[in-house]
Motif scaffolding. Structure first.
Motif, PDB file in Angstrom:
ATOM      1  N   GLN A 110       0.821  -1.194   0.000  1.00  0.00           N
ATOM      2  CA  GLN A 110       0.000   0.000   0.000  1.00  0.00           C
ATOM      3  C   GLN A 110       0.860   1.251   0.000  1.00  0.00           C
ATOM      4  O   GLN A 110       1.888   1.302   0.648  1.00  0.00           O
ATOM      5  CB  GLN A 110      -0.920   0.034   1.214  1.00  0.00           C
ATOM      6  N   THR A 111       0.402   2.233  -0.738  1.00  0.00           N
ATOM      7  CA  THR A 111       1.104   3.507  -0.747  1.00  0.00           C
ATOM      8  C   THR A 111       0.645   4.323   0.443  1.00  0.00           C
ATOM      9  O   THR A 111      -0.467   4.142   0.938  1.00  0.00           O
ATOM     10  CB  THR A 111       0.810   4.276  -2.049  1.00  0.00           C
ATOM     11  N   PRO A 112       1.481   5.244   0.917  1.00  0.00           N
ATOM     12  CA  PRO A 112       1.071   6.075   2.054  1.00  0.00           C
ATOM     13  C   PRO A 112      -0.197   6.846   1.723  1.00  0.00           C
ATOM     14  O   PRO A 112      -0.362   7.355   0.632  1.00  0.00           O
ATOM     15  CB  PRO A 112       2.246   7.022   2.258  1.00  0.00           C
ATOM     16  N   GLY A 113      -1.085   6.925   2.694  1.00  0.00           N
ATOM     17  CA  GLY A 113      -2.318   7.670   2.512  1.00  0.00           C
ATOM     18  C   GLY A 113      -3.470   6.830   2.020  1.00  0.00           C
ATOM     19  O   GLY A 113      -4.580   7.298   1.912  1.00  0.00           O
ATOM     20  N   PRO A 169     -11.128  -0.009   8.879  1.00  0.00           N
ATOM     21  CA  PRO A 169     -12.052  -1.106   9.115  1.00  0.00           C
ATOM     22  C   PRO A 169     -13.366  -0.943   8.365  1.00  0.00           C
ATOM     23  O   PRO A 169     -13.904  -1.895   7.835  1.00  0.00           O
ATOM     24  CB  PRO A 169     -12.280  -1.067  10.634  1.00  0.00           C
ATOM     25  N   SER A 170     -13.891   0.272   8.294  1.00  0.00           N
ATOM     26  CA  SER A 170     -15.155   0.475   7.598  1.00  0.00           C
ATOM     27  C   SER A 170     -14.973   0.392   6.086  1.00  0.00           C
ATOM     28  O   SER A 170     -15.917   0.109   5.364  1.00  0.00           O
ATOM     29  CB  SER A 170     -15.752   1.822   7.980  1.00  0.00           C
ATOM     30  N   ALA A 171     -13.752   0.631   5.611  1.00  0.00           N
ATOM     31  CA  ALA A 171     -13.513   0.582   4.174  1.00  0.00           C
ATOM     32  C   ALA A 171     -13.387  -0.850   3.689  1.00  0.00           C
ATOM     33  O   ALA A 171     -13.660  -1.142   2.535  1.00  0.00           O
ATOM     34  CB  ALA A 171     -12.259   1.364   3.808  1.00  0.00           C
ATOM     35  N   THR A 172     -12.953  -1.785   4.549  1.00  0.00           N
ATOM     36  CA  THR A 172     -12.792  -3.160   4.119  1.00  0.00           C
ATOM     37  C   THR A 172     -14.099  -3.921   4.190  1.00  0.00           C
ATOM     38  O   THR A 172     -14.240  -4.960   3.583  1.00  0.00           O
ATOM     39  CB  THR A 172     -11.728  -3.869   4.978  1.00  0.00           C
ATOM     40  N   ALA A 173     -15.093  -3.423   4.932  1.00  0.00           N
ATOM     41  CA  ALA A 173     -16.392  -4.064   4.998  1.00  0.00           C
ATOM     42  C   ALA A 173     -17.144  -3.791   3.695  1.00  0.00           C
ATOM     43  O   ALA A 173     -16.764  -2.945   2.909  1.00  0.00           O
ATOM     44  CB  ALA A 173     -17.174  -3.521   6.192  1.00  0.00           C
ATOM     45  N   GLY A 174     -18.252  -4.510   3.500  1.00  0.00           N
ATOM     46  CA  GLY A 174     -19.046  -4.293   2.299  1.00  0.00           C
ATOM     47  C   GLY A 174     -19.680  -2.926   2.320  1.00  0.00           C
ATOM     48  O   GLY A 174     -19.767  -2.256   3.343  1.00  0.00           O
ATOM     49  N   THR A 231      -7.447   7.626   2.641  1.00  0.00           N
ATOM     50  CA  THR A 231      -8.668   7.382   3.413  1.00  0.00           C
ATOM     51  C   THR A 231      -8.410   7.460   4.911  1.00  0.00           C
ATOM     52  O   THR A 231      -9.243   7.040   5.704  1.00  0.00           O
ATOM     53  CB  THR A 231      -9.261   6.005   3.066  1.00  0.00           C
ATOM     54  N   THR A 232      -7.280   8.015   5.304  1.00  0.00           N
ATOM     55  CA  THR A 232      -6.970   8.117   6.738  1.00  0.00           C
ATOM     56  C   THR A 232      -7.888   9.096   7.448  1.00  0.00           C
ATOM     57  O   THR A 232      -7.956   9.086   8.673  1.00  0.00           O
ATOM     58  CB  THR A 232      -5.510   8.548   6.961  1.00  0.00           C
ATOM     59  N   TRP A 233      -8.601   9.932   6.710  1.00  0.00           N
ATOM     60  CA  TRP A 233      -9.505  10.908   7.323  1.00  0.00           C
ATOM     61  C   TRP A 233     -10.708  10.237   7.971  1.00  0.00           C
ATOM     62  O   TRP A 233     -11.355  10.826   8.836  1.00  0.00           O
ATOM     63  CB  TRP A 233      -9.975  11.933   6.301  1.00  0.00           C
ATOM     64  N   VAL A 234     -11.027   8.998   7.577  1.00  0.00           N
ATOM     65  CA  VAL A 234     -12.209   8.327   8.110  1.00  0.00           C
ATOM     66  C   VAL A 234     -12.084   8.121   9.611  1.00  0.00           C
ATOM     67  O   VAL A 234     -12.976   8.457  10.374  1.00  0.00           O
ATOM     68  CB  VAL A 234     -12.448   6.983   7.391  1.00  0.00           C
ATOM     69  N   ASP A 235     -10.949   7.564  10.052  1.00  0.00           N
ATOM     70  CA  ASP A 235     -10.780   7.301  11.484  1.00  0.00           C
ATOM     71  C   ASP A 235      -9.503   7.930  12.042  1.00  0.00           C
ATOM     72  O   ASP A 235      -9.078   7.574  13.135  1.00  0.00           O
ATOM     73  CB  ASP A 235     -10.819   5.802  11.771  1.00  0.00           C
ATOM     74  N   HIS A 236      -8.911   8.849  11.284  1.00  0.00           N
ATOM     75  CA  HIS A 236      -7.737   9.628  11.720  1.00  0.00           C
ATOM     76  C   HIS A 236      -6.566   8.733  12.131  1.00  0.00           C
ATOM     77  O   HIS A 236      -5.900   8.980  13.129  1.00  0.00           O
ATOM     78  CB  HIS A 236      -8.102  10.587  12.858  1.00  0.00           C
ATOM     79  N   THR A 237      -6.285   7.726  11.318  1.00  0.00           N
ATOM     80  CA  THR A 237      -5.132   6.864  11.542  1.00  0.00           C
ATOM     81  C   THR A 237      -4.061   7.178  10.507  1.00  0.00           C
ATOM     82  O   THR A 237      -4.241   8.029   9.649  1.00  0.00           O
ATOM     83  CB  THR A 237      -5.533   5.376  11.411  1.00  0.00           C
ATOM     84  N   LEU A 279      -0.019  14.388  11.583  1.00  0.00           N
ATOM     85  CA  LEU A 279       1.249  14.772  10.970  1.00  0.00           C
ATOM     86  C   LEU A 279       1.040  15.203   9.515  1.00  0.00           C
ATOM     87  O   LEU A 279       1.661  16.160   9.048  1.00  0.00           O
ATOM     88  CB  LEU A 279       2.239  13.612  11.058  1.00  0.00           C
ATOM     89  N   ARG A 280       0.147  14.520   8.831  1.00  0.00           N
ATOM     90  CA  ARG A 280      -0.156  14.897   7.449  1.00  0.00           C
ATOM     91  C   ARG A 280      -0.809  16.281   7.389  1.00  0.00           C
ATOM     92  O   ARG A 280      -0.515  17.065   6.497  1.00  0.00           O
ATOM     93  CB  ARG A 280      -1.076  13.867   6.812  1.00  0.00           C
TER      94      ARG A 280
END
Length: 174
Positions: free
Chosen positions: A6-9, A14-19, A31-37, A42-43
């Motif tokens: 995976q590329t950074p960012g 978890p919600s993205a891997t579900a259907g 997609t780090t904005w979804v759960d701020h991980t 830093l970004r």
């Protein structure tokens, strides 16, 4: 795709891997904005510093261009027009960029016609990115609202289809 590929960012949340609907990526954040991980804070700092540095560099470039006009001695009126033009274009670019963080444009043709104006006032757009990074990733509010709406609609549709349709009672015919 494995974690190493995976590329950074673009980390999968978890919600993205579900259907269901997938979150839309945001430039520099994935997609780090979804759960701020994934070093989300830093970004945000990086985007803020980068946009401010680019705005300062652009101001120096415009200053050198203005000095070139003064050296050419083309007159005070033209110098004033150039300064006013960049100020107005920067203000319009700031406003349109800021509005773009919270809602989609309603008239794409109008946005297309403002593209050159926003390009001239690019300093305003850079400053809008800088100030927006203090509260959230630029565009996060819009994407979050759309994503939560689509997730709610998906869950509603999914829950409405539960059960075996053949086992349902058939309505009585009169």
């Amino acid at each position: 795709m494995s974690d190493e590929e995976q590329t950074p960012g673009t980390e999968q949340t978890p919600s993205a891997t579900a259907g269901g609907p997938q979150p839309e990526e945001i430039r520099f954040f994935g997609t780090t904005w979804v759960d701020h991980t994934g070093h989300y804070a830093l970004r945000r700092v990086g985007v803020a510093v980068g946009s401010l540095a680019a705005a300062v560099a652009a101001c120096f470039v415009l200053r050198f261009a203005y000095e070139g006009l003064e050296i050419a001695d083309i007159g005070g009126f033209v110098n004033m027009l150039v300064v006013v033009m960049f100020a107005v274009c920067s203000a319009i670019a700031f406003r349109k960029t800021w509005e773009g963080f919270t809602r989609r444009p309603t008239d794409p043709r109008r946005e297309e016609s403002l593209r050159s104006l926003k390009a001239i006032g690019f300093i305003g757009s850079l400053l809008a990115y800088f100030f927006r990074c203090f509260t959230e990733a630029p565009g996060e509010q819009l994407r979050r609202t759309e994503y939560e709406t689509s997730r709610a609609q998906y869950e509603k549709r999914r829950n409405a289809r539960t059960g075996n349709p053949a086992a349902r009672k058939k309505p009585k015919r009169k």
